[in-house]
Design a protein around this motif. Structure first.
Motif, PDB file in Angstrom:
ATOM      1  N   HIS A   6       0.911  -1.231   0.029  1.00 30.78           N
ATOM      2  CA  HIS A   6      -0.067  -0.096  -0.054  1.00 30.78           C
ATOM      3  C   HIS A   6       0.813   1.263   0.165  1.00 30.78           C
ATOM      4  O   HIS A   6       0.871   2.154   0.811  1.00 30.78           O
ATOM      5  CB  HIS A   6      -0.885  -0.115   1.275  1.00 30.78           C
ATOM      6  CG  HIS A   6      -1.656  -1.160   1.199  1.00 30.78           C
ATOM      7  ND1 HIS A   6      -2.823  -1.341   0.615  1.00 30.78           N
ATOM      8  CD2 HIS A   6      -1.796  -2.363   1.934  1.00 30.78           C
ATOM      9  CE1 HIS A   6      -3.271  -2.459   0.917  1.00 30.78           C
ATOM     10  NE2 HIS A   6      -2.875  -3.139   1.558  1.00 30.78           N
ATOM     11  N   PRO A   7       1.585   1.377  -1.093  1.00 33.46           N
ATOM     12  CA  PRO A   7       2.556   2.539  -1.307  1.00 33.46           C
ATOM     13  C   PRO A   7       1.605   4.016  -1.083  1.00 33.46           C
ATOM     14  O   PRO A   7       0.591   4.097  -1.712  1.00 33.46           O
ATOM     15  CB  PRO A   7       3.185   2.333  -2.597  1.00 33.46           C
ATOM     16  CG  PRO A   7       2.206   1.463  -3.358  1.00 33.46           C
ATOM     17  CD  PRO A   7       1.409   0.674  -2.469  1.00 33.46           C
ATOM     18  N   LEU A   8       2.514   4.895  -0.546  1.00 32.85           N
ATOM     19  CA  LEU A   8       1.825   6.385  -0.602  1.00 32.85           C
ATOM     20  C   LEU A   8       2.356   6.885  -1.876  1.00 32.85           C
ATOM     21  O   LEU A   8       3.863   6.826  -2.154  1.00 32.85           O
ATOM     22  CB  LEU A   8       2.410   7.149   0.671  1.00 32.85           C
ATOM     23  CG  LEU A   8       1.829   6.716   2.041  1.00 32.85           C
ATOM     24  CD1 LEU A   8       2.544   7.215   3.034  1.00 32.85           C
ATOM     25  CD2 LEU A   8       0.221   6.561   1.992  1.00 32.85           C
ATOM     26  N   PRO A   9       1.551   7.584  -2.668  1.00 24.95           N
ATOM     27  CA  PRO A   9       2.157   8.397  -3.809  1.00 24.95           C
ATOM     28  C   PRO A   9       2.903   9.498  -3.336  1.00 24.95           C
ATOM     29  O   PRO A   9       2.923  10.407  -2.437  1.00 24.95           O
ATOM     30  CB  PRO A   9       0.794   9.102  -4.311  1.00 24.95           C
ATOM     31  CG  PRO A   9      -0.352   8.486  -3.546  1.00 24.95           C
ATOM     32  CD  PRO A   9      -0.044   8.122  -2.228  1.00 24.95           C
ATOM     33  N   LEU A  10       4.077   9.575  -4.201  1.00 24.69           N
ATOM     34  CA  LEU A  10       5.195  10.645  -4.113  1.00 24.69           C
ATOM     35  C   LEU A  10       5.141  11.496  -5.207  1.00 24.69           C
ATOM     36  O   LEU A  10       5.316  11.196  -6.549  1.00 24.69           O
ATOM     37  CB  LEU A  10       6.501   9.962  -3.919  1.00 24.69           C
ATOM     38  CG  LEU A  10       7.696  11.016  -3.545  1.00 24.69           C
ATOM     39  CD1 LEU A  10       7.610  11.759  -2.538  1.00 24.69           C
ATOM     40  CD2 LEU A  10       8.923  10.200  -3.427  1.00 24.69           C
ATOM     41  N   LEU A  11       4.457  12.680  -5.289  1.00 29.05           N
ATOM     42  CA  LEU A  11       4.315  13.462  -6.495  1.00 29.05           C
ATOM     43  C   LEU A  11       5.524  14.324  -6.836  1.00 29.05           C
ATOM     44  O   LEU A  11       6.219  14.957  -6.001  1.00 29.05           O
ATOM     45  CB  LEU A  11       3.443  14.532  -6.406  1.00 29.05           C
ATOM     46  CG  LEU A  11       2.148  14.006  -5.713  1.00 29.05           C
ATOM     47  CD1 LEU A  11       0.932  14.865  -5.452  1.00 29.05           C
ATOM     48  CD2 LEU A  11       1.374  13.054  -6.846  1.00 29.05           C
ATOM     49  N   ASP A  12       5.889  14.132  -8.364  1.00 26.51           N
ATOM     50  CA  ASP A  12       7.153  15.185  -8.732  1.00 26.51           C
ATOM     51  C   ASP A  12       8.356  15.043  -8.277  1.00 26.51           C
ATOM     52  O   ASP A  12       9.186  15.711  -7.611  1.00 26.51           O
ATOM     53  CB  ASP A  12       6.703  16.657  -8.769  1.00 26.51           C
ATOM     54  CG  ASP A  12       5.649  16.889  -9.711  1.00 26.51           C
ATOM     55  OD1 ASP A  12       5.497  16.175 -10.946  1.00 26.51           O
ATOM     56  OD2 ASP A  12       4.690  17.555  -9.574  1.00 26.51           O
ATOM     57  N   ALA A  13       8.881  13.575  -7.872  1.00 25.24           N
ATOM     58  CA  ALA A  13      10.216  13.443  -7.157  1.00 25.24           C
ATOM     59  C   ALA A  13      11.246  13.319  -8.193  1.00 25.24           C
ATOM     60  O   ALA A  13      12.365  13.417  -7.756  1.00 25.24           O
ATOM     61  CB  ALA A  13       9.849  11.939  -6.550  1.00 25.24           C
ATOM     62  N   CYS A  14      10.859  13.199  -9.495  1.00 23.40           N
ATOM     63  CA  CYS A  14      11.911  13.303 -10.479  1.00 23.40           C
ATOM     64  C   CYS A  14      12.731  14.806 -10.304  1.00 23.40           C
ATOM     65  O   CYS A  14      12.186  15.717 -10.280  1.00 23.40           O
ATOM     66  CB  CYS A  14      11.693  12.835 -11.823  1.00 23.40           C
ATOM     67  SG  CYS A  14      10.890  11.499 -12.023  1.00 23.40           S
ATOM     68  N   LYS A  15      14.112  14.660 -10.350  1.00 20.57           N
ATOM     69  CA  LYS A  15      14.793  15.974 -10.409  1.00 20.57           C
ATOM     70  C   LYS A  15      15.481  16.147 -11.853  1.00 20.57           C
ATOM     71  O   LYS A  15      16.312  16.796 -11.955  1.00 20.57           O
ATOM     72  CB  LYS A  15      15.976  15.784  -9.315  1.00 20.57           C
ATOM     73  CG  LYS A  15      15.632  15.659  -7.925  1.00 20.57           C
ATOM     74  CD  LYS A  15      14.611  16.719  -7.425  1.00 20.57           C
ATOM     75  CE  LYS A  15      14.155  16.342  -5.991  1.00 20.57           C
ATOM     76  NZ  LYS A  15      12.690  16.880  -5.665  1.00 20.57           N
ATOM     77  N   TRP A  16      14.929  15.609 -12.736  1.00 19.43           N
ATOM     78  CA  TRP A  16      15.224  15.697 -14.039  1.00 19.43           C
ATOM     79  C   TRP A  16      14.981  16.794 -14.646  1.00 19.43           C
ATOM     80  O   TRP A  16      13.963  17.597 -14.229  1.00 19.43           O
ATOM     81  CB  TRP A  16      14.801  14.378 -15.092  1.00 19.43           C
ATOM     82  CG  TRP A  16      14.904  13.126 -14.531  1.00 19.43           C
ATOM     83  CD1 TRP A  16      16.169  12.554 -13.876  1.00 19.43           C
ATOM     84  CD2 TRP A  16      14.122  11.957 -14.725  1.00 19.43           C
ATOM     85  NE1 TRP A  16      15.914  11.435 -13.489  1.00 19.43           N
ATOM     86  CE2 TRP A  16      14.777  10.813 -14.282  1.00 19.43           C
ATOM     87  CE3 TRP A  16      12.992  11.700 -15.586  1.00 19.43           C
ATOM     88  CZ2 TRP A  16      14.390   9.702 -14.297  1.00 19.43           C
ATOM     89  CZ3 TRP A  16      12.540  10.619 -15.645  1.00 19.43           C
ATOM     90  CH2 TRP A  16      12.968   9.481 -15.100  1.00 19.43           C
ATOM     91  N   GLU A  17      15.857  17.236 -15.770  1.00 14.99           N
ATOM     92  CA  GLU A  17      15.694  18.472 -16.214  1.00 14.99           C
ATOM     93  C   GLU A  17      14.466  18.638 -17.317  1.00 14.99           C
ATOM     94  O   GLU A  17      14.531  17.621 -18.247  1.00 14.99           O
ATOM     95  CB  GLU A  17      16.891  19.071 -17.037  1.00 14.99           C
ATOM     96  CG  GLU A  17      16.654  20.367 -17.832  1.00 14.99           C
ATOM     97  CD  GLU A  17      18.057  20.665 -18.566  1.00 14.99           C
ATOM     98  OE1 GLU A  17      18.098  21.495 -19.368  1.00 14.99           O
ATOM     99  OE2 GLU A  17      18.895  19.701 -18.833  1.00 14.99           O
ATOM    100  N   LYS A  18      13.369  19.168 -17.188  1.00 15.06           N
ATOM    101  CA  LYS A  18      12.382  19.365 -18.017  1.00 15.06           C
ATOM    102  C   LYS A  18      12.725  20.219 -19.425  1.00 15.06           C
ATOM    103  O   LYS A  18      13.276  21.230 -19.407  1.00 15.06           O
ATOM    104  CB  LYS A  18      11.151  20.137 -17.442  1.00 15.06           C
ATOM    105  CG  LYS A  18      10.298  19.151 -16.462  1.00 15.06           C
ATOM    106  CD  LYS A  18       9.372  19.910 -15.653  1.00 15.06           C
ATOM    107  CE  LYS A  18       8.412  19.128 -14.657  1.00 15.06           C
ATOM    108  NZ  LYS A  18       7.533  19.799 -14.102  1.00 15.06           N
TER     109      LYS A  18
END
Length: 86
Positions: free
Chosen positions: A12-24
């Motif tokens: 039952h994982p908790l959502p982690l929003l916008d965790a990516c640190k990639w360059e858009k």
């Protein structure tokens, strides 16, 4: 004694929003990470990753296995032809 198997459907994982640190690079992409398992040393992660359309610059430093349930991805290594994943 070995570590028990983690079954994704039993987590039952908790959502982690916008965790990516990639360059858009294009669009306004957003991500949701549902990490169901992380090894003690942090080197292995299992879960579900969801994203909206867009383009990032990514520096892959680790091996990754992906199973696409929906949608697609195009990876273009520098100086090489695009690789289409579905």
């Amino acid at each position: 004694m070995s570590t028990p198997i983690t079954v994704l459907r039993n987590t039952h994982p908790l959502p982690l929003l916008d965790a990516c640190k990639w360059e858009k690079l294009e669009g306004d992409p957003h991500t949701v990470n549902l990490n169901a398992y992380t090894s003690e040393d942090g080197s292995k992660i299992m879960g579900t990753w969801i994203c909206t359309p867009g383009k990032w610059r990514v520096d892959y430093v680790k091996w990754e296995y992906c199973h696409f349930q929906e949608g697609y991805c195009i990876i273009t290594p520098d100086g090489m032809a695009p690789i289409h994943l579905r």
